[in-house]
Design a protein around this motif. Structure first.
Motif, PDB file in Angstrom:
ATOM      1  N   LEU A 113       0.841  -1.207   0.000  1.00  0.00           N
ATOM      2  CA  LEU A 113       0.000   0.000   0.000  1.00  0.00           C
ATOM      3  C   LEU A 113       0.873   1.253   0.000  1.00  0.00           C
ATOM      4  O   LEU A 113       1.725   1.412   0.878  1.00  0.00           O
ATOM      5  CB  LEU A 113      -0.915   0.016   1.237  1.00  0.00           C
ATOM      6  CG  LEU A 113      -1.763  -1.244   1.473  1.00  0.00           C
ATOM      7  CD1 LEU A 113      -2.500  -1.140   2.806  1.00  0.00           C
ATOM      8  CD2 LEU A 113      -2.750  -1.463   0.336  1.00  0.00           C
ATOM      9  N   GLY A 114       0.654   2.133  -0.984  1.00  0.00           N
ATOM     10  CA  GLY A 114       1.484   3.333  -1.109  1.00  0.00           C
ATOM     11  C   GLY A 114       0.676   4.604  -0.992  1.00  0.00           C
ATOM     12  O   GLY A 114      -0.488   4.649  -1.379  1.00  0.00           O
ATOM     13  N   TRP A 115       1.299   5.668  -0.448  1.00  0.00           N
ATOM     14  CA  TRP A 115       0.625   6.973  -0.327  1.00  0.00           C
ATOM     15  C   TRP A 115       1.673   8.077  -0.327  1.00  0.00           C
ATOM     16  O   TRP A 115       2.864   7.813  -0.159  1.00  0.00           O
ATOM     17  CB  TRP A 115      -0.215   7.013   0.962  1.00  0.00           C
ATOM     18  CG  TRP A 115       0.613   7.128   2.209  1.00  0.00           C
ATOM     19  CD1 TRP A 115       0.895   8.241   2.919  1.00  0.00           C
ATOM     20  CD2 TRP A 115       1.308   6.056   2.881  1.00  0.00           C
ATOM     21  NE1 TRP A 115       1.699   7.961   3.993  1.00  0.00           N
ATOM     22  CE2 TRP A 115       1.976   6.619   3.992  1.00  0.00           C
ATOM     23  CE3 TRP A 115       1.429   4.678   2.647  1.00  0.00           C
ATOM     24  CZ2 TRP A 115       2.754   5.860   4.865  1.00  0.00           C
ATOM     25  CZ3 TRP A 115       2.218   3.930   3.515  1.00  0.00           C
ATOM     26  CH2 TRP A 115       2.855   4.511   4.606  1.00  0.00           C
ATOM     27  N   ARG A 116       1.198   9.311  -0.529  1.00  0.00           N
ATOM     28  CA  ARG A 116       2.098  10.480  -0.498  1.00  0.00           C
ATOM     29  C   ARG A 116       1.651  11.445   0.584  1.00  0.00           C
ATOM     30  O   ARG A 116       0.460  11.662   0.752  1.00  0.00           O
ATOM     31  CB  ARG A 116       1.997  11.240  -1.828  1.00  0.00           C
ATOM     32  CG  ARG A 116       2.816  10.637  -2.911  1.00  0.00           C
ATOM     33  CD  ARG A 116       2.442  11.125  -4.297  1.00  0.00           C
ATOM     34  NE  ARG A 116       2.253  12.558  -4.439  1.00  0.00           N
ATOM     35  CZ  ARG A 116       2.682  13.309  -5.446  1.00  0.00           C
ATOM     36  NH1 ARG A 116       3.311  12.795  -6.412  1.00  0.00           N
ATOM     37  NH2 ARG A 116       2.462  14.566  -5.545  1.00  0.00           N
ATOM     38  N   GLU A 117       2.599  12.037   1.252  1.00  0.00           N
ATOM     39  CA  GLU A 117       2.266  12.991   2.318  1.00  0.00           C
ATOM     40  C   GLU A 117       1.855  14.353   1.761  1.00  0.00           C
ATOM     41  O   GLU A 117       1.262  15.159   2.455  1.00  0.00           O
ATOM     42  CB  GLU A 117       3.460  13.172   3.273  1.00  0.00           C
ATOM     43  CG  GLU A 117       3.782  11.948   4.112  1.00  0.00           C
ATOM     44  CD  GLU A 117       2.685  11.563   5.111  1.00  0.00           C
ATOM     45  OE1 GLU A 117       1.722  12.345   5.278  1.00  0.00           O
ATOM     46  OE2 GLU A 117       2.790  10.483   5.697  1.00  0.00           O
ATOM     47  N   MET A 132      -0.578  -0.405  -9.353  1.00  0.00           N
ATOM     48  CA  MET A 132      -1.847   0.167  -9.797  1.00  0.00           C
ATOM     49  C   MET A 132      -2.101   1.490  -9.095  1.00  0.00           C
ATOM     50  O   MET A 132      -1.765   1.637  -7.927  1.00  0.00           O
ATOM     51  CB  MET A 132      -2.974  -0.820  -9.468  1.00  0.00           C
ATOM     52  CG  MET A 132      -4.345  -0.334  -9.890  1.00  0.00           C
ATOM     53  SD  MET A 132      -5.640  -1.478  -9.340  1.00  0.00           S
ATOM     54  CE  MET A 132      -6.691  -0.323  -8.469  1.00  0.00           C
ATOM     55  N   ILE A 133      -2.682   2.445  -9.810  1.00  0.00           N
ATOM     56  CA  ILE A 133      -3.093   3.706  -9.178  1.00  0.00           C
ATOM     57  C   ILE A 133      -4.536   3.552  -8.706  1.00  0.00           C
ATOM     58  O   ILE A 133      -5.392   3.082  -9.451  1.00  0.00           O
ATOM     59  CB  ILE A 133      -2.949   4.916 -10.141  1.00  0.00           C
ATOM     60  CG1 ILE A 133      -3.489   6.214  -9.520  1.00  0.00           C
ATOM     61  CG2 ILE A 133      -3.683   4.695 -11.465  1.00  0.00           C
ATOM     62  CD1 ILE A 133      -2.494   7.068  -8.843  1.00  0.00           C
ATOM     63  N   VAL A 186      -2.306 -11.220  -6.646  1.00  0.00           N
ATOM     64  CA  VAL A 186      -1.055 -11.538  -7.366  1.00  0.00           C
ATOM     65  C   VAL A 186       0.176 -10.942  -6.674  1.00  0.00           C
ATOM     66  O   VAL A 186       1.297 -11.120  -7.134  1.00  0.00           O
ATOM     67  CB  VAL A 186      -1.115 -11.048  -8.841  1.00  0.00           C
ATOM     68  CG1 VAL A 186      -2.263 -11.720  -9.584  1.00  0.00           C
ATOM     69  CG2 VAL A 186      -1.233  -9.525  -8.928  1.00  0.00           C
ATOM     70  N   GLY A 187      -0.053 -10.201  -5.574  1.00  0.00           N
ATOM     71  CA  GLY A 187       1.089  -9.611  -4.855  1.00  0.00           C
ATOM     72  C   GLY A 187       1.560  -8.301  -5.445  1.00  0.00           C
ATOM     73  O   GLY A 187       2.712  -7.892  -5.251  1.00  0.00           O
ATOM     74  N   GLY A 188       0.683  -7.608  -6.191  1.00  0.00           N
ATOM     75  CA  GLY A 188       1.052  -6.317  -6.774  1.00  0.00           C
ATOM     76  C   GLY A 188       0.981  -5.185  -5.755  1.00  0.00           C
ATOM     77  O   GLY A 188       0.573  -5.381  -4.609  1.00  0.00           O
ATOM     78  N   SER A 189       1.389  -3.977  -6.189  1.00  0.00           N
ATOM     79  CA  SER A 189       1.360  -2.809  -5.305  1.00  0.00           C
ATOM     80  C   SER A 189       0.228  -1.885  -5.734  1.00  0.00           C
ATOM     81  O   SER A 189      -0.025  -1.728  -6.929  1.00  0.00           O
ATOM     82  CB  SER A 189       2.663  -2.011  -5.411  1.00  0.00           C
ATOM     83  OG  SER A 189       3.750  -2.858  -5.633  1.00  0.00           O
ATOM     84  N   VAL A 190      -0.408  -1.243  -4.747  1.00  0.00           N
ATOM     85  CA  VAL A 190      -1.467  -0.269  -5.033  1.00  0.00           C
ATOM     86  C   VAL A 190      -1.090   1.061  -4.391  1.00  0.00           C
ATOM     87  O   VAL A 190      -0.881   1.128  -3.178  1.00  0.00           O
ATOM     88  CB  VAL A 190      -2.829  -0.753  -4.485  1.00  0.00           C
ATOM     89  CG1 VAL A 190      -3.889   0.331  -4.665  1.00  0.00           C
ATOM     90  CG2 VAL A 190      -3.262  -2.047  -5.175  1.00  0.00           C
ATOM     91  N   GLY A 191      -0.972   2.106  -5.225  1.00  0.00           N
ATOM     92  CA  GLY A 191      -0.666   3.439  -4.715  1.00  0.00           C
ATOM     93  C   GLY A 191      -1.912   4.303  -4.760  1.00  0.00           C
ATOM     94  O   GLY A 191      -2.609   4.342  -5.775  1.00  0.00           O
ATOM     95  N   PHE A 192      -2.213   4.991  -3.665  1.00  0.00           N
ATOM     96  CA  PHE A 192      -3.440   5.804  -3.584  1.00  0.00           C
ATOM     97  C   PHE A 192      -3.172   7.225  -4.056  1.00  0.00           C
ATOM     98  O   PHE A 192      -2.126   7.799  -3.732  1.00  0.00           O
ATOM     99  CB  PHE A 192      -3.967   5.813  -2.146  1.00  0.00           C
ATOM    100  CG  PHE A 192      -4.354   4.439  -1.685  1.00  0.00           C
ATOM    101  CD1 PHE A 192      -5.610   3.936  -1.958  1.00  0.00           C
ATOM    102  CD2 PHE A 192      -3.432   3.623  -1.033  1.00  0.00           C
ATOM    103  CE1 PHE A 192      -5.959   2.641  -1.573  1.00  0.00           C
ATOM    104  CE2 PHE A 192      -3.770   2.331  -0.650  1.00  0.00           C
ATOM    105  CZ  PHE A 192      -5.035   1.840  -0.920  1.00  0.00           C
TER     106      PHE A 192
END
Length: 657
Positions: free
Chosen positions: A72-76, A275-276, A296-302
């Motif tokens: 899980l990804g995010w930006r400050e 994925m976005i 599938v173990g992918g990454s999701v960025g919000f």
């Protein structure tokens, strides 16, 4: 798989594009997927992996597949890079938060419903997974439902606890808080005044991290869900009345994502993909896409929460996978067209590039590294991060020219799906390498589709036309606490009647051609489908929104048009006509211009003369969710529009008589 890895190699077509679906044994009216051999015998896909049959297992499978990769990804904030939670950390935090929910008084098990009211963010997914760890059921709430509908849902589902994003959302819930609501768990800190206000209403506000901490201390034993347990109740906003709660099980959602991954074969997402996340998680399209990534173990960025800054987020994230909706692509297309109007040279170059890329697409070659990409399309590709390889479009019909533009300009695989919340999202999906637009592909492997006669609209299954009906492992259990509404859409044989009218194309793919409800007959007996006409008129550059209306006692149709403010003002100033949009709406020249352009589009699209509007009324204010004229999914509320514009409609008809 990175974006540059398909150079001149055509896409390997997984099946013959001239025969995209099979028929069920013993019948030629029920169509099934060619990607799952048991479909012909009436058995439908439920899962891809035996060890991932619930959404609880799905997330754990992803942790293994990715070897604890970024999850899980995010930006400050703007200009900040993405930060990541890895899978194991996300699993631990989800478990702790779930244990915290049990610690603050919720009973583990599938009879407990938890409200979730937030924009997309890591905590959304942590809450979702926390619920699954203890077999709880997630009930998403969203802004566009409005406070009355949110209160109705909390009340109907007897929700005691809502996980809530911020102060503003807390206050919206407190305004109409039903008796059963006891606790709000907030992701972002709230002010003492809000906490006091909640207390006065008998609602306790807790902080997300405090609940997590408490859960870690108590460490309740996990209670993983069964395949048949509910995972979510997803409320859909009806065009009339209260929202309906669609009950979906773990099997429903896992079947849906498994069938889509199966069909994408070698183009499916893997642990290397990012994925976005920007489409609302409260809707099943986004939920399915994200859970497919976790499988599938992918990454999701919000995204950062502001749609206007989506391009900045994408440049920072550089996603490889993106779910999208037609509105986004239409906007991109319009922006490009506006830019091309300014320069003849640019227009010529652009059209040459489009033709060349279209030629490649017809040979099933999808790439973003041709000379044309470098010369003409690079800027568009960079605005989406430059690494996109797969885009999945859903939620509404997309015009063929826009889809072809997207396929050429983005240089990535673009597939279009059709579905409903009631089917956990997907029902059909176009096949990679099929470049022909304006259809939605064959059924996916978790369901079968048949068309049923709609005699009042003269659609008959024998002519390959009729109401789309779906049966399979992705079809919902029913509407929550509403047997009557459930019986209206699910028949005795378990077929879900979608209300959409479809047509089988000769190649076995489905085209959606109509909607069952919104039709009316004119006095001369001709049937009118207003949405079809509106979808043509909306192509006019002068038209921002349009509502077409007719009556059985009248022989023609009329329209209410909200003009495109920029285009109309630009035309007016070029022609020396002063005034605000309201003033221009009353100007006969402006009306003539818009009506003529609409009729020209109608003629081009082959509208019959009785389908063309005979007169229009120009209205300066857009239809919106706020003024009650659009549903939360931005569809026209036809009964409300009719009532709202009753005087203008009567006036138009009077002048025509």
């Amino acid at each position: 798989m990175t974006s540059g890895c398909f150079f001149h190699e055509p896409i390997r077509l997984p099946i013959d594009l001239n025969e995209q679906s099979d028929t069920l044994k013993g019948t030629d009216l029920i169509r099934v997927s060619k990607f799952y051999k048991d479909s012909k015998d009436g058995r439908f896909m439920s899962f891809l992996h035996d060890d991932a049959r619930t959404l609880y297992d799905v997330f754990r499978k992803g942790a293994k597949e990715s070897n604890n990769g970024p999850c899980l990804g995010w930006r400050e904030g703007p200009n900040k890079p993405y930060q990541w939670l890895n899978y194991n950390e996300a699993l631990l935090r989800a478990k702790n938060f779930g244990s915290g929910l049990i610690s603050v008084g919720l009973a583990a098990g599938p009879h407990t419903l938890v409200g979730l009211y937030s924009q997309n963010c890591p905590e959304w997914i942590l809450t979702e997974q926390a619920c699954y760890t203890y077999s709880l059921v997630v009930v998403p709430l969203y802004d566009t439902l409005g406070p009355d509908a949110c209160a109705f849902i909390i009340n109907q589902a007897e929700i005691n606890v809502v996980v809530c994003e911020d102060e503003k959302k807390c206050n919206l819930l407190l305004d109409k808080a039903p008796r059963c609501l006891r606790k709000l768990i907030v992701i972002k800190d709230t002010r003492p005044t809000t906490n006091q206000r909640a207390k006065n209403r008998g609602v306790e506000i807790l902080r997300f991290e405090d609940v997590e901490r408490l859960g870690a201390q108590r460490n309740h034993v996990e209670l993983p869900p069964k395949v048949t347990d509910l995972c979510t109740i997803c409320y859909t906003s009806g065009t009339t009345g209260n929202p309906k709660g669609v009950m979906l099980t773990h099997q429903n959602v896992v079947a849906a994502i498994s069938a889509v991954i199966l069909q994408l074969s070698e183009y499916k997402p893997t642990y290397k993909d990012t994925m976005i996340s920007f489409l609302p998680l409260a809707h099943m399209l986004e939920r399915c896409c994200e859970n497919a990534m976790y499988l599938v173990g992918g990454s999701v960025g919000f995204y950062s929460g502001d749609i206007k800054k989506l391009s900045d987020d994408m440049k920072a994230l550089k996603p490889t996978v993106m779910p999208a909706v037609p509105r986004l692509l239409n906007r991109m297309y319009d922006k490009v067209q506006t830019e091309l109007q300014r320069s003849c040279m640019k227009r010529i170059l652009f059209n040459m590039a489009l033709r060349a890329k279209e030629g490649e697409i017809k040979k099933s070659i999808v790439r973003n590294n041709s000379t044309w990409d470098k010369l003409v399309f690079r800027k568009i590709q960079e605005s989406l991060g430059g690494r996109l390889r797969l885009m999945l479009i859903g939620s509404a019909p997309l015009a063929g020219n826009v889809l072809t533009f997207a396929r050429c300009a983005l240089g990535c695989l673009v597939v279009e799906g059709y579905g409903q919340t009631e089917c956990s999202a997907p029902v059909t999906l176009t096949i990679q390498g099929d470049y022909i637009p304006e259809h939605v592909g064959p059924p996916v492997a978790c369901c079968c589709v048949k068309l049923v006669d709609v005699p009042e609209m003269e659609y008959y299954a024998i002519n390959n036309q009729g109401e789309v009906c779906v049966r399979g492992t992705n079809v919902f259990v029913g509407y929550y606490k509403d047997l009557e509404k459930t019986a209206e859409v699910i028949d005795e044989q378990g077929w879900h009647h979608t209300g959409d009218v479809g047509m089988w194309l000769p190649n076995g793919s489905l085209k959606i051609i109509d909607r069952k409800k919104h039709t009316f007959k004119l006095s001369q007996g001709e049937y009118i489908v207003p949405e079809k006409i509106e979808n043509i008129y909306i192509r006019s550059q002068y038209v921002a929104q349009v509502f077409v209306h007719g009556e059985s006692l009248k022989s023609c149709v009329v329209g209410i048009v909200v003009p495109d403010v920029d285009v109309v003002k630009c035309w007016a100033s070029e022609n020396g006509i002063p005034g605000t949009l309201s003033v221009l709406c009353n100007n006969p020249e402006v009306k003539r211009l818009i009506l003529d352009d609409m009729l020209a589009w109608g003629k081009d699209a082959g509208l019959k003369s009785f389908e063309q509007v005979k007169d229009i009324y120009l209205h300066p204010d857009p239809f919106s969710i706020q003024n009650g004229l659009l549903t939360p999914t931005l569809k026209a509320k036809r009964p409300q529009l009719r009532a709202y514009f009753k005087p203008q409609i009567e006036d138009l008809y009077q002048q025509l008589d």
